[in-house]
Design an enzyme around this catalytic site. Structure first.
Site, PDB file in Angstrom:
ATOM      1  N   ARG A   1       0.843  -1.217   0.000  1.00  0.00           N
ATOM      2  CA  ARG A   1       0.000   0.000   0.000  1.00  0.00           C
ATOM      3  C   ARG A   1       0.870   1.257   0.000  1.00  0.00           C
ATOM      4  O   ARG A   1       0.545   2.245  -0.644  1.00  0.00           O
ATOM      5  CB  ARG A   1      -0.969  -0.029   1.182  1.00  0.00           C
ATOM      6  CG  ARG A   1      -1.959  -1.154   0.957  1.00  0.00           C
ATOM      7  CD  ARG A   1      -3.122  -1.239   1.890  1.00  0.00           C
ATOM      8  NE  ARG A   1      -3.825  -2.484   1.593  1.00  0.00           N
ATOM      9  CZ  ARG A   1      -4.486  -3.214   2.466  1.00  0.00           C
ATOM     10  NH1 ARG A   1      -4.605  -2.802   3.711  1.00  0.00           N
ATOM     11  NH2 ARG A   1      -5.074  -4.337   2.102  1.00  0.00           N
TER      12      ARG A   1
ATOM     13  N   GLU B   1     -12.743 -14.626  11.492  1.00  0.00           N
ATOM     14  CA  GLU B   1     -12.895 -13.927  10.208  1.00  0.00           C
ATOM     15  C   GLU B   1     -12.802 -14.867   9.011  1.00  0.00           C
ATOM     16  O   GLU B   1     -11.718 -15.138   8.510  1.00  0.00           O
ATOM     17  CB  GLU B   1     -11.822 -12.836  10.086  1.00  0.00           C
ATOM     18  CG  GLU B   1     -11.934 -12.040   8.789  1.00  0.00           C
ATOM     19  CD  GLU B   1     -10.905 -10.919   8.647  1.00  0.00           C
ATOM     20  OE1 GLU B   1     -10.049 -10.769   9.542  1.00  0.00           O
ATOM     21  OE2 GLU B   1     -10.955 -10.211   7.644  1.00  0.00           O
TER      22      GLU B   1
ATOM     23  N   LYS C   1     -16.378 -11.821  12.098  1.00  0.00           N
ATOM     24  CA  LYS C   1     -15.990 -10.774  11.135  1.00  0.00           C
ATOM     25  C   LYS C   1     -16.131 -11.318   9.719  1.00  0.00           C
ATOM     26  O   LYS C   1     -15.180 -11.850   9.145  1.00  0.00           O
ATOM     27  CB  LYS C   1     -14.551 -10.321  11.422  1.00  0.00           C
ATOM     28  CG  LYS C   1     -14.021  -9.286  10.442  1.00  0.00           C
ATOM     29  CD  LYS C   1     -12.774  -8.600  10.962  1.00  0.00           C
ATOM     30  CE  LYS C   1     -12.146  -7.723   9.921  1.00  0.00           C
ATOM     31  NZ  LYS C   1     -11.072  -6.876  10.456  1.00  0.00           N
TER      32      LYS C   1
ATOM     33  N   SER D   1     -14.046  -4.709   5.255  1.00  0.00           N
ATOM     34  CA  SER D   1     -14.455  -3.926   4.084  1.00  0.00           C
ATOM     35  C   SER D   1     -14.041  -4.589   2.783  1.00  0.00           C
ATOM     36  O   SER D   1     -14.698  -4.393   1.757  1.00  0.00           O
ATOM     37  CB  SER D   1     -13.952  -2.485   4.174  1.00  0.00           C
ATOM     38  OG  SER D   1     -12.549  -2.407   4.236  1.00  0.00           O
ATOM     39  N   GLY D   2     -12.957  -5.330   2.782  1.00  0.00           N
ATOM     40  CA  GLY D   2     -12.626  -6.219   1.677  1.00  0.00           C
ATOM     41  C   GLY D   2     -12.302  -5.587   0.338  1.00  0.00           C
ATOM     42  O   GLY D   2     -12.303  -6.280  -0.674  1.00  0.00           O
ATOM     43  N   GLY D   3     -12.068  -4.278   0.300  1.00  0.00           N
ATOM     44  CA  GLY D   3     -11.757  -3.644  -0.977  1.00  0.00           C
ATOM     45  C   GLY D   3     -12.894  -2.784  -1.505  1.00  0.00           C
ATOM     46  O   GLY D   3     -12.794  -2.214  -2.591  1.00  0.00           O
TER      47      GLY D   3
ATOM     48  N   ARG E   1      -9.011  -1.002   5.129  1.00  0.00           N
ATOM     49  CA  ARG E   1      -8.899  -0.024   4.041  1.00  0.00           C
ATOM     50  C   ARG E   1     -10.002   1.033   4.066  1.00  0.00           C
ATOM     51  O   ARG E   1      -9.737   2.208   3.811  1.00  0.00           O
ATOM     52  CB  ARG E   1      -8.919  -0.766   2.693  1.00  0.00           C
ATOM     53  CG  ARG E   1      -7.601  -1.407   2.354  1.00  0.00           C
ATOM     54  CD  ARG E   1      -7.773  -2.477   1.299  1.00  0.00           C
ATOM     55  NE  ARG E   1      -8.395  -3.682   1.840  1.00  0.00           N
ATOM     56  CZ  ARG E   1      -8.661  -4.778   1.115  1.00  0.00           C
ATOM     57  NH1 ARG E   1      -8.368  -4.782  -0.173  1.00  0.00           N
ATOM     58  NH2 ARG E   1      -9.193  -5.839   1.682  1.00  0.00           N
TER      59      ARG E   1
HETATM   60  P1  13P Z   1     -10.265  -4.625   5.135  1.00  0.00           P
HETATM   61  O1  13P Z   1     -11.400  -3.911   5.798  1.00  0.00           O
HETATM   62  O2  13P Z   1      -9.321  -3.728   4.414  1.00  0.00           O
HETATM   63  O3  13P Z   1     -10.759  -5.784   4.299  1.00  0.00           O
HETATM   64  O4  13P Z   1      -9.378  -5.240   6.286  1.00  0.00           O
HETATM   65  C1  13P Z   1      -9.983  -5.858   7.339  1.00  0.00           C
HETATM   66  C2  13P Z   1      -9.148  -6.947   7.833  1.00  0.00           C
HETATM   67  O5  13P Z   1      -8.862  -7.033   9.002  1.00  0.00           O
HETATM   68  C3  13P Z   1      -8.679  -7.938   6.854  1.00  0.00           C
HETATM   69  O6  13P Z   1      -8.230  -9.054   7.513  1.00  0.00           O
END
Ligand code: 13P
Length: 328
Positions: free
Chosen positions: A21, A165, A207, A249-251, A282
Protein backbone atom coordinates in the site's frame (compact mmCIF):
# COMPACT_ATOMS: atom_id res chain seq x y z
CA UNK A 1 -16.17 -4.32 21.51
CA UNK A 2 -19.51 -3.64 19.85
CA UNK A 3 -21.08 -1.45 22.58
CA UNK A 4 -22.13 2.20 22.14
CA UNK A 5 -22.30 1.99 18.34
CA UNK A 6 -18.51 1.87 18.17
CA UNK A 7 -16.43 -0.25 15.81
CA UNK A 8 -12.95 -1.72 15.40
CA UNK A 9 -10.07 -0.19 13.45
CA UNK A 10 -8.08 -2.91 11.65
CA UNK A 11 -4.47 -1.72 11.35
CA UNK A 12 -2.85 -5.14 11.37
CA UNK A 13 -1.44 -5.23 7.86
CA UNK A 14 1.55 -7.55 7.61
CA UNK A 15 4.84 -6.07 6.25
CA UNK A 16 4.16 -7.20 2.67
CA UNK A 17 0.60 -5.82 2.67
CA UNK A 18 1.55 -2.53 4.33
CA UNK A 19 4.56 -2.13 2.03
CA UNK A 20 2.39 -2.79 -1.03
CA UNK A 21 0.00 0.00 0.00
CA UNK A 22 2.93 2.35 0.72
CA UNK A 23 4.61 1.49 -2.62
CA UNK A 24 1.46 2.43 -4.57
CA UNK A 25 1.69 5.95 -3.11
CA UNK A 26 5.48 6.24 -3.33
CA UNK A 27 5.93 6.05 0.46
CA UNK A 28 9.21 4.43 1.61
CA UNK A 29 8.72 0.84 2.75
CA UNK A 30 10.69 1.08 5.97
CA UNK A 31 10.04 0.12 9.58
CA UNK A 32 10.19 3.82 10.51
CA UNK A 33 7.57 4.79 7.92
CA UNK A 34 5.27 2.00 9.15
CA UNK A 35 5.83 3.16 12.74
CA UNK A 36 5.18 6.83 11.97
CA UNK A 37 2.00 5.96 10.07
CA UNK A 38 0.65 3.79 12.87
CA UNK A 39 1.52 6.53 15.39
CA UNK A 40 -0.57 8.93 13.31
CA UNK A 41 -3.55 6.55 13.41
CA UNK A 42 -3.56 5.81 17.15
CA UNK A 43 -2.90 9.40 18.24
CA UNK A 44 -5.90 10.76 16.34
CA UNK A 45 -7.69 13.01 18.85
CA UNK A 46 -11.19 11.72 19.63
CA UNK A 47 -10.61 8.29 18.08
CA UNK A 48 -11.95 6.54 21.19
CA UNK A 49 -15.37 8.18 20.77
CA UNK A 50 -16.14 5.96 17.78
CA UNK A 51 -13.55 3.16 18.00
CA UNK A 52 -13.67 0.45 20.68
CA UNK A 53 -10.68 -1.63 19.59
CA UNK A 54 -7.68 -1.56 17.27
CA UNK A 55 -6.11 -4.66 15.72
CA UNK A 56 -2.32 -4.50 15.72
CA UNK A 57 0.37 -6.54 13.99
CA UNK A 58 3.31 -8.19 15.80
CA UNK A 59 5.70 -5.39 14.78
CA UNK A 60 3.24 -2.66 15.81
CA UNK A 61 2.34 -4.00 19.26
CA UNK A 62 6.04 -3.73 20.17
CA UNK A 63 6.49 -0.16 18.87
CA UNK A 64 6.52 3.22 20.58
CA UNK A 65 5.66 6.76 19.74
CA UNK A 66 8.56 8.99 18.74
CA UNK A 67 8.64 10.24 22.37
CA UNK A 68 9.07 6.66 23.65
CA UNK A 69 5.49 6.02 24.87
CA UNK A 70 4.54 2.41 24.03
CA UNK A 71 1.72 2.14 21.48
CA UNK A 72 -0.18 -0.14 23.87
CA UNK A 73 -0.25 2.65 26.47
CA UNK A 74 -1.37 5.26 23.94
CA UNK A 75 -4.23 2.98 22.89
CA UNK A 76 -5.41 2.04 26.37
CA UNK A 77 -5.11 5.66 27.57
CA UNK A 78 -7.51 6.58 24.73
CA UNK A 79 -10.04 4.10 26.17
CA UNK A 80 -9.50 1.68 23.28
CA UNK A 81 -8.92 -2.08 23.60
CA UNK A 82 -5.74 -3.36 21.93
CA UNK A 83 -6.04 -6.51 19.82
CA UNK A 84 -3.58 -8.52 17.78
CA UNK A 85 -3.58 -10.43 14.50
CA UNK A 86 -2.20 -13.90 15.26
CA UNK A 87 -2.53 -15.88 12.04
CA UNK A 88 0.59 -16.39 9.95
CA UNK A 89 -1.10 -15.69 6.64
CA UNK A 90 -2.99 -17.61 3.99
CA UNK A 91 -0.85 -20.07 1.98
CA UNK A 92 -1.63 -22.23 -1.06
CA UNK A 93 -3.52 -25.29 0.11
CA UNK A 94 -1.87 -28.54 -0.95
CA UNK A 95 -3.96 -30.53 -3.43
CA UNK A 96 -6.41 -27.64 -3.83
CA UNK A 97 -5.42 -25.41 -6.75
CA UNK A 98 -6.80 -21.89 -6.35
CA UNK A 99 -7.54 -22.28 -2.62
CA UNK A 100 -5.77 -20.97 0.47
CA UNK A 101 -5.38 -22.27 3.99
CA UNK A 102 -4.42 -20.02 6.88
CA UNK A 103 -1.40 -21.10 8.91
CA UNK A 104 -0.25 -20.21 12.43
CA UNK A 105 -1.56 -22.79 14.92
CA UNK A 106 1.91 -24.12 15.85
CA UNK A 107 3.14 -22.34 18.98
CA UNK A 108 -0.03 -20.26 19.13
CA UNK A 109 -0.72 -20.98 22.82
CA UNK A 110 2.66 -19.47 23.77
CA UNK A 111 2.26 -16.47 21.46
CA UNK A 112 -1.21 -15.74 22.88
CA UNK A 113 0.18 -15.82 26.43
CA UNK A 114 2.87 -13.31 25.42
CA UNK A 115 0.37 -10.98 23.74
CA UNK A 116 -1.92 -11.13 26.78
CA UNK A 117 1.04 -10.18 28.97
CA UNK A 118 1.72 -7.22 26.65
CA UNK A 119 -1.87 -5.98 27.10
CA UNK A 120 -3.80 -7.41 24.14
CA UNK A 121 -7.36 -8.41 25.03
CA UNK A 122 -8.61 -9.74 21.71
CA UNK A 123 -7.16 -11.43 18.65
CA UNK A 124 -7.86 -11.93 14.96
CA UNK A 125 -7.44 -14.83 12.52
CA UNK A 126 -8.50 -14.52 8.87
CA UNK A 127 -9.47 -17.38 6.57
CA UNK A 128 -9.44 -16.53 2.86
CA UNK A 129 -12.05 -18.09 0.61
CA UNK A 130 -11.76 -17.59 -3.14
CA UNK A 131 -14.77 -17.87 -5.42
CA UNK A 132 -14.06 -19.39 -8.82
CA UNK A 133 -14.60 -22.35 -11.10
CA UNK A 134 -15.10 -25.30 -8.78
CA UNK A 135 -13.83 -23.40 -5.73
CA UNK A 136 -14.20 -23.26 -2.84
CA UNK A 137 -14.22 -27.02 -2.30
CA UNK A 138 -15.89 -28.67 0.65
CA UNK A 139 -12.52 -29.74 2.04
CA UNK A 140 -11.13 -26.22 1.66
CA UNK A 141 -14.03 -24.75 3.63
CA UNK A 142 -13.76 -27.46 6.30
CA UNK A 143 -10.01 -27.04 6.76
CA UNK A 144 -10.28 -23.26 7.12
CA UNK A 145 -13.22 -23.51 9.53
CA UNK A 146 -11.33 -26.08 11.60
CA UNK A 147 -8.30 -23.81 11.89
CA UNK A 148 -10.50 -20.83 12.87
CA UNK A 149 -12.14 -22.91 15.59
CA UNK A 150 -8.84 -24.26 16.96
CA UNK A 151 -7.57 -20.67 17.11
CA UNK A 152 -10.76 -19.43 18.79
CA UNK A 153 -10.59 -22.12 21.49
CA UNK A 154 -6.95 -21.25 22.24
CA UNK A 155 -7.85 -17.55 22.47
CA UNK A 156 -10.61 -18.18 25.00
CA UNK A 157 -8.25 -20.36 27.06
CA UNK A 158 -5.79 -17.43 27.08
CA UNK A 159 -8.42 -14.84 28.06
CA UNK A 160 -8.52 -13.16 24.66
CA UNK A 161 -11.72 -12.58 22.67
CA UNK A 162 -11.31 -14.19 19.23
CA UNK A 163 -12.40 -12.31 16.15
CA UNK A 164 -13.37 -15.11 13.78
CA UNK A 165 -12.90 -13.93 10.21
CA UNK A 166 -13.92 -16.10 7.28
CA UNK A 167 -13.51 -13.79 4.27
CA UNK A 168 -15.13 -14.65 0.96
CA UNK A 169 -13.11 -12.51 -1.45
CA UNK A 170 -14.67 -9.95 -3.79
CA UNK A 171 -12.28 -10.81 -6.62
CA UNK A 172 -13.99 -12.31 -9.65
CA UNK A 173 -17.03 -12.11 -11.86
CA UNK A 174 -19.38 -14.04 -9.60
CA UNK A 175 -22.90 -12.79 -8.89
CA UNK A 176 -24.38 -11.63 -5.60
CA UNK A 177 -26.30 -14.90 -5.44
CA UNK A 178 -23.12 -16.98 -5.79
CA UNK A 179 -21.46 -14.93 -3.02
CA UNK A 180 -24.50 -15.55 -0.83
CA UNK A 181 -24.31 -19.31 -1.37
CA UNK A 182 -20.56 -19.48 -0.73
CA UNK A 183 -20.82 -17.24 2.35
CA UNK A 184 -23.63 -19.42 3.72
CA UNK A 185 -21.56 -22.56 3.21
CA UNK A 186 -18.51 -20.94 4.82
CA UNK A 187 -20.47 -19.76 7.87
CA UNK A 188 -22.21 -23.11 8.28
CA UNK A 189 -18.82 -24.82 8.41
CA UNK A 190 -17.43 -22.25 10.82
CA UNK A 191 -20.22 -22.71 13.37
CA UNK A 192 -20.08 -26.51 13.13
CA UNK A 193 -16.37 -26.37 13.91
CA UNK A 194 -16.72 -23.72 16.65
CA UNK A 195 -19.19 -26.01 18.39
CA UNK A 196 -16.94 -29.07 17.93
CA UNK A 197 -14.03 -27.19 19.50
CA UNK A 198 -16.21 -26.06 22.44
CA UNK A 199 -15.89 -22.37 21.73
CA UNK A 200 -18.21 -20.17 23.80
CA UNK A 201 -20.24 -18.31 21.19
CA UNK A 202 -21.07 -15.49 23.64
CA UNK A 203 -17.34 -14.73 23.71
CA UNK A 204 -16.53 -14.28 20.02
CA UNK A 205 -16.94 -11.55 17.43
CA UNK A 206 -17.70 -12.74 13.90
CA UNK A 207 -15.99 -10.77 11.13
CA UNK A 208 -17.52 -11.77 7.83
CA UNK A 209 -17.63 -10.27 4.36
CA UNK A 210 -20.78 -8.57 3.20
CA UNK A 211 -22.66 -10.49 0.52
CA UNK A 212 -21.60 -8.70 -2.66
CA UNK A 213 -21.28 -9.37 -6.38
CA UNK A 214 -17.68 -9.94 -7.53
CA UNK A 215 -15.72 -6.80 -8.42
CA UNK A 216 -15.90 -7.56 -12.16
CA UNK A 217 -19.47 -8.89 -12.18
CA UNK A 218 -21.38 -6.85 -14.79
CA UNK A 219 -24.42 -6.71 -12.51
CA UNK A 220 -23.59 -4.67 -9.43
CA UNK A 221 -26.13 -4.37 -6.59
CA UNK A 222 -27.88 -1.56 -4.72
CA UNK A 223 -27.06 -0.93 -1.06
CA UNK A 224 -30.49 -2.31 -0.15
CA UNK A 225 -29.95 -5.53 -2.15
CA UNK A 226 -26.59 -6.03 -0.42
CA UNK A 227 -28.18 -5.39 2.98
CA UNK A 228 -31.02 -7.84 2.32
CA UNK A 229 -28.78 -10.65 1.01
CA UNK A 230 -26.23 -10.19 3.80
CA UNK A 231 -28.73 -10.15 6.65
CA UNK A 232 -30.64 -13.13 5.22
CA UNK A 233 -27.40 -15.10 4.97
CA UNK A 234 -26.45 -14.19 8.56
CA UNK A 235 -29.90 -14.95 9.99
CA UNK A 236 -29.71 -18.43 8.49
CA UNK A 237 -26.26 -19.24 9.80
CA UNK A 238 -25.19 -17.18 12.82
CA UNK A 239 -26.59 -18.21 16.22
CA UNK A 240 -28.22 -15.50 18.32
CA UNK A 241 -25.67 -16.21 21.09
CA UNK A 242 -23.01 -14.36 19.09
CA UNK A 243 -22.97 -10.78 20.46
CA UNK A 244 -21.55 -8.94 17.50
CA UNK A 245 -20.88 -9.10 13.80
CA UNK A 246 -18.17 -6.67 12.65
CA UNK A 247 -17.79 -6.61 8.88
CA UNK A 248 -14.51 -6.36 7.01
CA UNK A 249 -14.45 -3.93 4.08
CA UNK A 250 -12.63 -6.22 1.68
CA UNK A 251 -11.76 -3.64 -0.98
CA UNK A 252 -15.06 -1.73 -1.12
CA UNK A 253 -14.69 2.03 -1.32
CA UNK A 254 -14.91 3.85 2.00
CA UNK A 255 -18.26 5.42 1.07
CA UNK A 256 -19.84 2.14 -0.09
CA UNK A 257 -18.71 0.33 3.05
CA UNK A 258 -20.49 3.00 5.14
CA UNK A 259 -23.61 3.11 2.96
CA UNK A 260 -24.06 -0.67 3.00
CA UNK A 261 -23.56 -0.97 6.75
CA UNK A 262 -26.04 1.86 7.13
CA UNK A 263 -28.61 0.10 4.90
CA UNK A 264 -28.34 -3.03 7.08
CA UNK A 265 -28.90 -1.13 10.31
CA UNK A 266 -31.60 1.14 8.90
CA UNK A 267 -33.58 -1.89 7.70
CA UNK A 268 -32.83 -4.57 10.27
CA UNK A 269 -31.25 -3.19 13.46
CA UNK A 270 -34.31 -3.78 15.63
CA UNK A 271 -34.93 -7.24 14.14
CA UNK A 272 -31.56 -8.98 14.40
CA UNK A 273 -30.12 -10.56 17.56
CA UNK A 274 -26.55 -9.28 17.13
CA UNK A 275 -24.94 -5.85 16.80
CA UNK A 276 -24.05 -5.11 13.15
CA UNK A 277 -20.75 -3.25 13.33
CA UNK A 278 -17.54 -2.61 11.42
CA UNK A 279 -13.95 -3.75 11.66
CA UNK A 280 -12.60 -2.08 8.57
CA UNK A 281 -9.02 -1.70 7.44
CA UNK A 282 -8.90 -0.02 4.04
CA UNK A 283 -12.35 1.60 4.29
CA UNK A 284 -11.21 3.49 7.41
CA UNK A 285 -7.56 4.09 6.59
CA UNK A 286 -7.23 4.65 2.85
CA UNK A 287 -8.24 8.35 2.72
CA UNK A 288 -5.88 9.12 5.64
CA UNK A 289 -3.00 7.18 4.07
CA UNK A 290 -3.38 9.03 0.77
CA UNK A 291 -3.31 12.42 2.53
CA UNK A 292 -0.40 11.59 4.83
CA UNK A 293 2.07 10.57 2.13
CA UNK A 294 4.89 10.26 4.68
CA UNK A 295 4.87 14.02 5.31
CA UNK A 296 4.75 15.29 8.90
CA UNK A 297 2.95 18.42 7.65
CA UNK A 298 -0.03 16.28 6.60
CA UNK A 299 -0.56 14.44 9.89
CA UNK A 300 -3.44 16.63 11.13
CA UNK A 301 -5.32 16.49 7.82
CA UNK A 302 -4.85 12.71 7.65
CA UNK A 303 -6.18 12.33 11.20
CA UNK A 304 -9.22 14.43 10.21
CA UNK A 305 -9.84 12.06 7.29
CA UNK A 306 -9.67 9.05 9.63
CA UNK A 307 -12.04 10.76 12.07
CA UNK A 308 -14.52 11.41 9.28
CA UNK A 309 -14.54 7.73 8.35
CA UNK A 310 -14.97 6.47 11.91
CA UNK A 311 -17.78 8.98 12.53
CA UNK A 312 -19.56 8.05 9.30
CA UNK A 313 -19.43 4.40 10.28
CA UNK A 314 -20.59 5.07 13.81
CA UNK A 315 -23.58 6.85 12.26
CA UNK A 316 -24.05 3.83 9.96
CA UNK A 317 -24.32 1.62 13.03
CA UNK A 318 -27.36 3.67 14.01
CA UNK A 319 -28.78 3.74 10.48
CA UNK A 320 -28.16 7.49 10.47
CA UNK A 321 -25.41 7.82 7.85
CA UNK A 322 -26.07 10.07 4.86
CA UNK A 323 -23.76 11.01 2.01
CA UNK A 324 -24.08 14.62 3.20
CA UNK A 325 -21.83 13.59 6.12
CA UNK A 326 -18.99 13.06 3.64
CA UNK A 327 -18.69 16.81 3.13
CA UNK A 328 -18.41 17.76 6.81
P1 13P B 1 -10.27 -4.62 5.13
O1 13P B 1 -11.40 -3.91 5.80
O2 13P B 1 -9.32 -3.73 4.41
O3 13P B 1 -10.76 -5.78 4.30
O4 13P B 1 -9.38 -5.24 6.29
C1 13P B 1 -9.98 -5.86 7.34
C2 13P B 1 -9.15 -6.95 7.83
O5 13P B 1 -8.86 -7.03 9.00
C3 13P B 1 -8.68 -7.94 6.85
O6 13P B 1 -8.23 -9.05 7.51
Amino acid sequence: MVADDKGVLAMDESHPTCNKRFAKLGIPQTEEARRAYRELLITTPGLGESISGVILFDETIRQQKKDGTPFIKVITDAGIIPGIKVDAGAKDMAGHPGEKITEGLDGLRERLAEYFQMGARFAKWRAVITVGDGVPSRSGLEANAHALARYAALCQEAGLVPIVEPEVLMDGEHTLERCRRVTEEALRNVFIQLNCQRVLLEGIILKPNMVLPGLTCPQQASDEAVADATVQCLLRNVPAAVPGIAFLSGGQSAELASARLNAMNARFKSRVPWALSFSYGRALQQPALEIWHDDEANVKAAQQALLRRVRCNRAARRGEYTTAMEGI
